[in-house]
Write a protein that holds these residues in place. Structure first.
Motif, PDB file in Angstrom:
ATOM      1  N   ASP A 231       0.825  -1.208   0.000  1.00 27.85           N
ATOM      2  CA  ASP A 231       0.000   0.000   0.000  1.00 27.85           C
ATOM      3  C   ASP A 231       0.862   1.261   0.000  1.00 27.85           C
ATOM      4  N   ASN A 232       0.412   2.272  -0.712  1.00 32.74           N
ATOM      5  CA  ASN A 232       1.115   3.556  -0.737  1.00 32.74           C
ATOM      6  C   ASN A 232       0.939   4.322   0.566  1.00 32.74           C
ATOM      7  N   LYS A 233      -0.227   4.150   1.184  1.00 29.95           N
ATOM      8  CA  LYS A 233      -0.489   4.826   2.456  1.00 29.95           C
ATOM      9  C   LYS A 233       0.110   4.030   3.619  1.00 29.95           C
ATOM     10  N   PHE A 234       0.191   4.700   4.779  1.00 26.24           N
ATOM     11  CA  PHE A 234       0.581   4.012   6.007  1.00 26.24           C
ATOM     12  C   PHE A 234      -0.658   3.265   6.500  1.00 26.24           C
ATOM     13  N   SER A 235      -0.818   2.032   6.034  1.00 25.74           N
ATOM     14  CA  SER A 235      -2.050   1.271   6.250  1.00 25.74           C
ATOM     15  C   SER A 235      -1.891   0.262   7.381  1.00 25.74           C
ATOM     16  N   VAL A 236      -2.904   0.209   8.216  1.00 22.08           N
ATOM     17  CA  VAL A 236      -2.995  -0.792   9.282  1.00 22.08           C
ATOM     18  C   VAL A 236      -4.281  -1.565   9.041  1.00 22.08           C
ATOM     19  N   ILE A 237      -4.220  -2.909   8.994  1.00 22.55           N
ATOM     20  CA  ILE A 237      -5.448  -3.665   8.757  1.00 22.55           C
ATOM     21  C   ILE A 237      -5.627  -4.761   9.811  1.00 22.55           C
ATOM     22  N   TYR A 238      -6.892  -5.039  10.068  1.00 25.56           N
ATOM     23  CA  TYR A 238      -7.282  -6.159  10.929  1.00 25.56           C
ATOM     24  C   TYR A 238      -8.227  -7.032  10.120  1.00 25.56           C
ATOM     25  N   THR A 239      -8.002  -8.333  10.124  1.00 22.45           N
ATOM     26  CA  THR A 239      -8.884  -9.243   9.400  1.00 22.45           C
ATOM     27  C   THR A 239      -9.462 -10.256  10.376  1.00 22.45           C
ATOM     28  N   GLY A 240     -10.793 -10.374  10.381  1.00 20.60           N
ATOM     29  CA  GLY A 240     -11.425 -11.358  11.255  1.00 20.60           C
ATOM     30  C   GLY A 240     -12.429 -10.721  12.192  1.00 20.60           C
ATOM     31  N   LEU A 270      -2.544   8.155   6.989  1.00 17.49           N
ATOM     32  CA  LEU A 270      -2.902   6.958   7.760  1.00 17.49           C
ATOM     33  C   LEU A 270      -4.295   6.449   7.400  1.00 17.49           C
ATOM     34  N   GLU A 271      -4.414   5.106   7.278  1.00 13.32           N
ATOM     35  CA  GLU A 271      -5.738   4.484   7.185  1.00 13.32           C
ATOM     36  C   GLU A 271      -5.723   3.167   7.950  1.00 13.32           C
ATOM     37  N   VAL A 272      -6.818   2.903   8.643  1.00 12.09           N
ATOM     38  CA  VAL A 272      -6.972   1.675   9.426  1.00 12.09           C
ATOM     39  C   VAL A 272      -8.231   0.976   8.932  1.00 12.09           C
ATOM     40  N   ASN A 273      -8.105  -0.236   8.448  1.00 10.77           N
ATOM     41  CA  ASN A 273      -9.231  -0.974   7.872  1.00 10.77           C
ATOM     42  C   ASN A 273      -9.481  -2.267   8.639  1.00 10.77           C
ATOM     43  N   PHE A 274     -10.742  -2.480   9.010  1.00  6.60           N
ATOM     44  CA  PHE A 274     -11.177  -3.718   9.653  1.00  6.60           C
ATOM     45  C   PHE A 274     -11.988  -4.521   8.636  1.00  6.60           C
ATOM     46  N   TYR A 275     -11.545  -5.741   8.345  1.00  7.39           N
ATOM     47  CA  TYR A 275     -12.256  -6.628   7.426  1.00  7.39           C
ATOM     48  C   TYR A 275     -12.931  -7.733   8.231  1.00  7.39           C
ATOM     49  N   GLY A 276     -14.222  -7.883   8.068  1.00  7.69           N
ATOM     50  CA  GLY A 276     -14.976  -8.901   8.792  1.00  7.69           C
ATOM     51  C   GLY A 276     -16.420  -8.449   8.934  1.00  7.69           C
ATOM     52  N   THR A 277     -17.187  -9.165   9.744  1.00  4.08           N
ATOM     53  CA  THR A 277     -18.584  -8.797   9.958  1.00  4.08           C
ATOM     54  C   THR A 277     -18.665  -7.464  10.696  1.00  4.08           C
ATOM     55  N   PHE A 278     -19.695  -6.697  10.395  1.00  7.82           N
ATOM     56  CA  PHE A 278     -19.856  -5.374  11.001  1.00  7.82           C
ATOM     57  C   PHE A 278     -20.030  -5.514  12.506  1.00  7.82           C
ATOM     58  N   CYS A 279     -19.318  -4.680  13.257  1.00 12.26           N
ATOM     59  CA  CYS A 279     -19.372  -4.704  14.723  1.00 12.26           C
ATOM     60  C   CYS A 279     -19.847  -3.334  15.213  1.00 12.26           C
ATOM     61  N   LYS A 280     -21.026  -3.283  15.789  1.00  9.45           N
ATOM     62  CA  LYS A 280     -21.605  -2.020  16.255  1.00  9.45           C
ATOM     63  C   LYS A 280     -20.754  -1.393  17.353  1.00  9.45           C
ATOM     64  N   GLU A 281     -20.256  -2.222  18.271  1.00  4.14           N
ATOM     65  CA  GLU A 281     -19.433  -1.701  19.365  1.00  4.14           C
ATOM     66  C   GLU A 281     -18.153  -1.056  18.831  1.00  4.14           C
ATOM     67  N   ARG A 312      -0.495  -6.769   1.275  1.00  3.72           N
ATOM     68  CA  ARG A 312      -0.330  -5.384   0.833  1.00  3.72           C
ATOM     69  C   ARG A 312      -0.107  -4.416   1.992  1.00  3.72           C
ATOM     70  N   ALA A 313      -0.593  -4.777   3.185  1.00  2.00           N
ATOM     71  CA  ALA A 313      -0.636  -3.845   4.309  1.00  2.00           C
ATOM     72  C   ALA A 313       0.758  -3.444   4.783  1.00  2.00           C
ATOM     73  N   GLN A 314       0.860  -2.218   5.252  1.00  2.00           N
ATOM     74  CA  GLN A 314       2.101  -1.793   5.913  1.00  2.00           C
ATOM     75  C   GLN A 314       2.212  -2.461   7.284  1.00  2.00           C
ATOM     76  N   VAL A 315       1.093  -2.546   7.996  1.00  3.84           N
ATOM     77  CA  VAL A 315       1.076  -3.116   9.350  1.00  3.84           C
ATOM     78  C   VAL A 315      -0.156  -4.003   9.502  1.00  3.84           C
ATOM     79  N   LEU A 316       0.025  -5.157  10.148  1.00  3.38           N
ATOM     80  CA  LEU A 316      -1.078  -6.075  10.443  1.00  3.38           C
ATOM     81  C   LEU A 316      -1.416  -5.983  11.921  1.00  3.38           C
ATOM     82  N   LEU A 317      -2.666  -5.691  12.229  1.00  2.00           N
ATOM     83  CA  LEU A 317      -3.113  -5.547  13.611  1.00  2.00           C
ATOM     84  C   LEU A 317      -3.663  -6.861  14.135  1.00  2.00           C
TER      85      LEU A 317
END
Length: 421
Positions: A231-240, A270-281, A312-317
């Motif tokens: 990723d070109n951006k400073f990206s942090v992603i969480y999957t699950g 900076l961008e932080v992306n969460f991949y998974g089912t939507f979490c209201k909390e 692709r991510a810069q950082v994996l959360l």
């Protein structure tokens, strides 16, 4: 690849691809790589409405009542031709009755069809061993019954998580004692017990009074054998899944808020992306810190797309629960992240096996305080600003020790040592 002295083993796994459950990956790894060590694997698993992956010996069981209702609601036809061992009518009837009482778990209707399939398979093949993997608990009930009928077959009871003392399940003392007694009874005729970490092994040894072998989870290197651009951006992603906020990323948001307060221009990078089912909390927490422009919930992706996103991510959360009872828990996501070969930022309880693993492999950093997350993120951000990439520092030899092939090798050695003793 297999030699001339190939032996047959049954793997009893409720979760198996195309199931998206993270537990299905351990089962798949065992089934895929045990044949490399002269063990031919037959997988007993529930009937799936989706196509199975080629290359596996899969025995799909007669569908239990809840499955049938699910197919009916989805207007999908049950392909009985996929079931090689068809239980007689009275066993199908008792299977339906068994499901009315959700014991040992809500999958209890699976037990009788799976036992029947196991008996037929053992009668047709020269089966040397059975591996059953928890959860659900019904997998061990099936293996327990088959072991009673065929006592000379080796039974390995594998635990991805604890059963009676699982920290995700809250029980009163009386119910906990009852479930523990059932667990002891069911595993009384198991030849070997395995689990994924040393702390879990110690707990199982206290419960069952005998040695438990540690065989960590892993990743399949073949799934990650391709290149993608970072990723070109400073990206942090969480999957699950965050499991209804039982895994809490709040200290990450606190750290991001402080970094942006010090330099508001950082929010453009900076961008932080969460991949998974939507979490209201989670969404409420994002809004609490006014991070809606930076932190996004992106929804579900296919496994192939998730792996690409990880690479692709810069950082994996990685987010663990900040509880002492979770110190022995490796989330399955950790091993996927190892396969992606990108820096891991892990959050959780201070005394954790995850901290030890990341320290050993140099694949990432483990934090349990807001200040730690703040400093790590800031250091990585400045590294990205200078180099346009957060450098991955993982030790490849250490990383590969957590591959599915190494996991299968450990199961193979365990079986070989037991059969030769």
């Amino acid at each position: 690849m297999p030699g001339n002295n190939v032996k047959n083993v049954i793997l009893i796994a409720y979760s198996f691809p195309p199931d998206r459950n993270i537990g299905a990956l351990r089962s798949r790894g065992i089934a895929k790589y045990l044949p490399h060590f002269d063990w031919n694997v037959f997988v007993i698993t529930p009937l799936s409405s989706m196509p199975r992956e080629a290359g596996f010996n899969i025995i799909e069981t007669y569908p239990w009542l809840r499955q049938k209702l699910g197919y009916w609601k989805k207007k999908k036809t049950i392909e009985y031709s996929k079931i090689p061992f068809y239980p007689p009518g009275y066993k199908r009837f008792f299977s339906g009755l068994l499901e009315l009482v959700p014991f040992p778990d809500s999958k209890s209707g699976w037990i009788l069809p799976a036992v029947y399939s196991g008996i037929e398979l053992i009668n047709q093949k020269e089966i040397k061993a059975i591996i059953s993997t928890y959860g659900p608990a019904s997998s061990h009930f099936i293996a327990h019954k088959l072991k009673k009928i065929f006592p000379k077959i080796i039974w390995v009871a594998d635990f991805r998580d604890l059963w009676s003392h699982n920290s995700f399940h809250e029980h009163c003392k009386l119910k906990l004692r009852f479930i523990e007694l059932i667990e002891k009874r069911v595993l009384s005729n198991a030849d070997l017990i395995t689990t994924v970490s040393e702390p879990l092994a110690r707990e199982l040894e206290l419960i069952h009074g005998r040695k438990t072998t540690v065989i960590p989870n892993g990743f399949d290197p073949e799934e990650y054998g391709f290149e993608v651009g970072i990723d070109n951006k400073f990206s942090v992603i969480y999957t699950g899944s965050l499991y209804q906020q039982k895994r809490n990323p709040e200290i990450l948001f606190m750290a991001i808020k402080k970094i942006i307060f010090e330099d508001v221009s950082i929010q453009n990078d900076l961008e932080v992306n969460f991949y998974g089912t939507f979490c209201k909390e989670l969404q409420n927490m994002i809004e609490k810190y006014n991070l809606e422009k930076i932190v996004k919930q992106r929804g579900m992706l296919s496994r192939e797309e998730i792996i690409k996103a990880q690479k692709r991510a810069q950082v994996l959360l990685l987010v663990n629960r900040n509880l002492p009872e979770d110190k022995g828990v490796y989330t399955g996501k950790l091993f996927e992240y190892l396969g992606a070969r990108r820096p891991i930022l892990a959050i959780g309880y201070e005394d954790s096996v995850v901290k030890d693993l990341l320290g050993d492999t140099k694949a990432g950093v483990y934090c349990w305080k807001f200040e730690q997350v703040y400093h790590v993120l800031k250091d990585w951000y400045f590294e990205w600003k200078k180099e346009k990439i957060v450098k991955y520092r993982g030790i490849e030899e250490k990383i590969l020790s957590y591959s599915h092939k190494e996991m299968a090798k450990k199961f193979s050695r365990l079986l070989e040592n037991f059969t030769c003793s």
